[in-house]
Design a protein around this motif. Structure first.
Motif, PDB file in Angstrom:
ATOM      1  N   TYR A  17       2.301   7.805   5.867  1.00 10.20           N
ATOM      2  CA  TYR A  17       1.273   6.788   5.626  1.00 10.20           C
ATOM      3  C   TYR A  17       0.810   6.175   6.944  1.00 10.20           C
ATOM      4  O   TYR A  17      -0.382   5.954   7.163  1.00 10.20           O
ATOM      5  CB  TYR A  17       1.814   5.707   4.701  1.00 10.20           C
ATOM      6  CG  TYR A  17       0.773   4.673   4.314  1.00 10.20           C
ATOM      7  CD1 TYR A  17      -0.049   4.865   3.206  1.00 10.20           C
ATOM      8  CD2 TYR A  17       0.603   3.509   5.065  1.00 10.20           C
ATOM      9  CE1 TYR A  17      -1.013   3.923   2.856  1.00 10.20           C
ATOM     10  CE2 TYR A  17      -0.363   2.578   4.734  1.00 10.20           C
ATOM     11  CZ  TYR A  17      -1.167   2.784   3.618  1.00 10.20           C
ATOM     12  OH  TYR A  17      -2.116   1.859   3.288  1.00 10.20           O
ATOM     13  N   PRO A  55       0.817  -1.228   0.000  1.00  6.60           N
ATOM     14  CA  PRO A  55       0.000   0.000   0.000  1.00  6.60           C
ATOM     15  C   PRO A  55       0.845   1.270   0.000  1.00  6.60           C
ATOM     16  O   PRO A  55       0.424   2.288  -0.560  1.00  6.60           O
ATOM     17  CB  PRO A  55      -0.835  -0.122   1.279  1.00  6.60           C
ATOM     18  CG  PRO A  55      -0.126  -1.126   2.127  1.00  6.60           C
ATOM     19  CD  PRO A  55       0.531  -2.072   1.184  1.00  6.60           C
ATOM     20  N   ILE A  56       2.033   1.210   0.623  1.00  5.96           N
ATOM     21  CA  ILE A  56       2.925   2.377   0.606  1.00  5.96           C
ATOM     22  C   ILE A  56       3.405   2.643  -0.814  1.00  5.96           C
ATOM     23  O   ILE A  56       3.413   3.783  -1.280  1.00  5.96           O
ATOM     24  CB  ILE A  56       4.138   2.139   1.532  1.00  5.96           C
ATOM     25  CG1 ILE A  56       3.685   1.922   2.971  1.00  5.96           C
ATOM     26  CG2 ILE A  56       5.110   3.306   1.462  1.00  5.96           C
ATOM     27  CD1 ILE A  56       4.797   1.529   3.913  1.00  5.96           C
ATOM     28  N   ALA A  60       1.941   1.787  -3.595  1.00 10.53           N
ATOM     29  CA  ALA A  60       0.809   2.244  -4.416  1.00 10.53           C
ATOM     30  C   ALA A  60       0.548   3.727  -4.199  1.00 10.53           C
ATOM     31  O   ALA A  60       0.342   4.487  -5.163  1.00 10.53           O
ATOM     32  CB  ALA A  60      -0.434   1.424  -4.095  1.00 10.53           C
ATOM     33  N   GLN A  61       0.562   4.164  -2.945  1.00 13.37           N
ATOM     34  CA  GLN A  61       0.334   5.572  -2.646  1.00 13.37           C
ATOM     35  C   GLN A  61       1.464   6.434  -3.194  1.00 13.37           C
ATOM     36  O   GLN A  61       1.231   7.512  -3.748  1.00 13.37           O
ATOM     37  CB  GLN A  61       0.202   5.776  -1.138  1.00 13.37           C
ATOM     38  CG  GLN A  61      -0.152   7.213  -0.752  1.00 13.37           C
ATOM     39  CD  GLN A  61       0.088   7.496   0.716  1.00 13.37           C
ATOM     40  OE1 GLN A  61       1.215   7.394   1.190  1.00 13.37           O
ATOM     41  NE2 GLN A  61      -0.964   7.839   1.428  1.00 13.37           N
ATOM     42  N   PHE A  62       2.705   5.970  -3.026  1.00  9.86           N
ATOM     43  CA  PHE A  62       3.858   6.737  -3.500  1.00  9.86           C
ATOM     44  C   PHE A  62       3.819   6.889  -5.022  1.00  9.86           C
ATOM     45  O   PHE A  62       4.054   7.975  -5.547  1.00  9.86           O
ATOM     46  CB  PHE A  62       5.149   6.040  -3.072  1.00  9.86           C
ATOM     47  CG  PHE A  62       6.398   6.814  -3.392  1.00  9.86           C
ATOM     48  CD1 PHE A  62       6.754   7.925  -2.636  1.00  9.86           C
ATOM     49  CD2 PHE A  62       7.231   6.436  -4.437  1.00  9.86           C
ATOM     50  CE1 PHE A  62       7.904   8.645  -2.921  1.00  9.86           C
ATOM     51  CE2 PHE A  62       8.377   7.148  -4.726  1.00  9.86           C
ATOM     52  CZ  PHE A  62       8.712   8.257  -3.965  1.00  9.86           C
ATOM     53  N   HIS A  63       3.482   5.799  -5.717  1.00  6.31           N
ATOM     54  CA  HIS A  63       3.423   5.865  -7.188  1.00  6.31           C
ATOM     55  C   HIS A  63       2.303   6.788  -7.643  1.00  6.31           C
ATOM     56  O   HIS A  63       2.434   7.485  -8.657  1.00  6.31           O
ATOM     57  CB  HIS A  63       3.212   4.467  -7.763  1.00  6.31           C
ATOM     58  CG  HIS A  63       3.097   4.454  -9.254  1.00  6.31           C
ATOM     59  ND1 HIS A  63       4.165   4.722 -10.090  1.00  6.31           N
ATOM     60  CD2 HIS A  63       2.039   4.225 -10.069  1.00  6.31           C
ATOM     61  CE1 HIS A  63       3.768   4.659 -11.346  1.00  6.31           C
ATOM     62  NE2 HIS A  63       2.481   4.368 -11.357  1.00  6.31           N
ATOM     63  N   LYS A  64       1.208   6.811  -6.906  1.00 10.46           N
ATOM     64  CA  LYS A  64       0.089   7.689  -7.268  1.00 10.46           C
ATOM     65  C   LYS A  64       0.507   9.153  -7.197  1.00 10.46           C
ATOM     66  O   LYS A  64       0.106   9.970  -8.026  1.00 10.46           O
ATOM     67  CB  LYS A  64      -1.092   7.421  -6.327  1.00 10.46           C
ATOM     68  CG  LYS A  64      -2.363   8.163  -6.683  1.00 10.46           C
ATOM     69  CD  LYS A  64      -3.504   7.771  -5.752  1.00 10.46           C
ATOM     70  CE  LYS A  64      -4.786   8.514  -6.126  1.00 10.46           C
ATOM     71  NZ  LYS A  64      -5.920   8.129  -5.233  1.00 10.46           N
ATOM     72  N   LYS A  65       1.357   9.483  -6.196  1.00 11.21           N
ATOM     73  CA  LYS A  65       1.811  10.865  -6.018  1.00 11.21           C
ATOM     74  C   LYS A  65       3.000  11.204  -6.913  1.00 11.21           C
ATOM     75  O   LYS A  65       3.139  12.342  -7.349  1.00 11.21           O
ATOM     76  CB  LYS A  65       2.202  11.081  -4.546  1.00 11.21           C
ATOM     77  CG  LYS A  65       1.026  11.043  -3.582  1.00 11.21           C
ATOM     78  CD  LYS A  65       1.484  10.964  -2.138  1.00 11.21           C
ATOM     79  CE  LYS A  65       2.321  12.164  -1.745  1.00 11.21           C
ATOM     80  NZ  LYS A  65       2.737  12.084  -0.318  1.00 11.21           N
ATOM     81  N   ASN A  69       7.236   9.604   3.080  1.00 10.08           N
ATOM     82  CA  ASN A  69       5.948   9.036   2.669  1.00 10.08           C
ATOM     83  C   ASN A  69       5.580   7.822   3.517  1.00 10.08           C
ATOM     84  O   ASN A  69       4.403   7.610   3.818  1.00 10.08           O
ATOM     85  CB  ASN A  69       5.988   8.650   1.186  1.00 10.08           C
ATOM     86  CG  ASN A  69       5.600   9.790   0.274  1.00 10.08           C
ATOM     87  OD1 ASN A  69       4.465   9.882  -0.185  1.00 10.08           O
ATOM     88  ND2 ASN A  69       6.534  10.689   0.015  1.00 10.08           N
TER      89      ASN A  69
END
Length: 298
Positions: free
Chosen positions: A293, A107-108, A110-115, A289
């Motif tokens: 998170y 999940p970390i 995924a969130q990092f790639h989204k940003k 990040n």
């Protein structure tokens, strides 16, 4: 020269011309030619050849260290210069110990790639010892690990608290027992992770505080991943200490059950790790990040 160094670096890491050629999408004769030209430039052999096997010479080891430093600088230049444009770009080489790569880091990422869509991440998996060695050898910039040992050349930053719980299959003959004594623990058949695993180190340290050694336990088998341990438990009468993050699905589905051990709580932190005195903007961004998170106040 830059591409020759890239060829040299790939061969030095793989110690195999064929694998290096495949990874670089060039022919094996081309790889050999680039290495030969480097050896002619520096007037020294970079590899010892013994039949189909190769090994770095002393000169090769020295050039490998310089090459790693050069590529680190290039990577930092690319990311820092990209900060002047809207879309930041760069490559982050990340290492994650087995438990974290399977149950925590996704999940970390995924969130990092989204940003940060312009940043590529290459993920290396292994046990804690392997990830720490990869960091020391500059094969990765950042690691996320569990473990009790502390290497003086590594900076450890905690980001998530974890608990290791004793579990067995839900239909085990002892499944209705709520709590067991520490002495009873010595009579149970156990499955553990392999040596070098951060999880095993934490278990060993906690038991030592209760005057229990690993040699006092009936360890039936050591397995290389938490998934293999869980599968083994489901098909045996064994017990294992496993991260609560790793068994949440099995507990919810009532496939595994948790036992309390009297006066024994095994807690730890998961850590992000970087080399002491070695900091770059991209690594710091990723570590921030992670902390954001999980909202851990450090």
């Amino acid at each position: 020269m830059d591409f020759r160094l890239k060829v040299f670096y790939t061969v030095a890491i793989r110690l195999n011309f064929t694998k290096a050629a495949a990874e670089l999408y060039i022919s094996q004769p081309a790889v050999s030619k680039h290495i030969q030209e480097l050896e002619e430039t520096y007037k020294t052999k970079l590899f010892e050849r013994n039949g189909s096997k190769i090994a770095l010479t002393a000169a090769g080891h020295l050039l490998l260290q310089h090459t790693k430093s050069i590529f680190d600088i290039y990577r930092e230049i690319e990311f820092d210069m990209s900060s002047f444009v809207t879309k930041r770009q760069g490559l982050l080489r990340l290492g994650a110990s087995t438990t974290l790569s399977q149950y925590v880091i996704s999940p970390i990422l995924a969130q990092f790639h989204k940003k940060e869509k312009g940043i590529s991440i290459h993920l290396t998996n292994g046990n804690t010892e392997q990830i720490e060695n990869a960091l020391i050898n500059k094969e990765i910039e950042v690691g996320v690990v569990e473990g009790q040992s502390k290497n003086q050349s590594i900076k450890y930053v905690p980001f998530l608290k974890d608990e290791l719980v004793l579990v067995c299959r839900a239909n085990h003959p002892l499944a209705q027992t709520n709590e067991i004594a520490i002495a009873t623990l010595k009579t149970l058949r156990l499955v553990t992770r392999e040596r070098g695993s951060g999880t095993l180190e934490v278990i060993e340290y906690a038991l030592k505080q209760r005057n229990v050694k690993l040699s006092d336990l009936q360890i039936e088998m050591q397995l290389g991943s938490t998934e293999s341990i869980k599968s083994y438990l489901l098909h045996s009468d064994c017990f294992a200490f496993i991260s609560i993050h790793a068994v949440s699905k099995e507990l919810k589905n009532k496939e595994l059950t948790v036992f309390d051990v009297e006066d024994l709580i095994i807690e730890r932190f998961f850590y992000s790790i970087t080399l002491v005195g070695k900091s770059d903007t991209l690594s710091e961004l990723f570590i921030r990040n992670i902390s954001d998170y999980y909202n851990l106040s450090l």
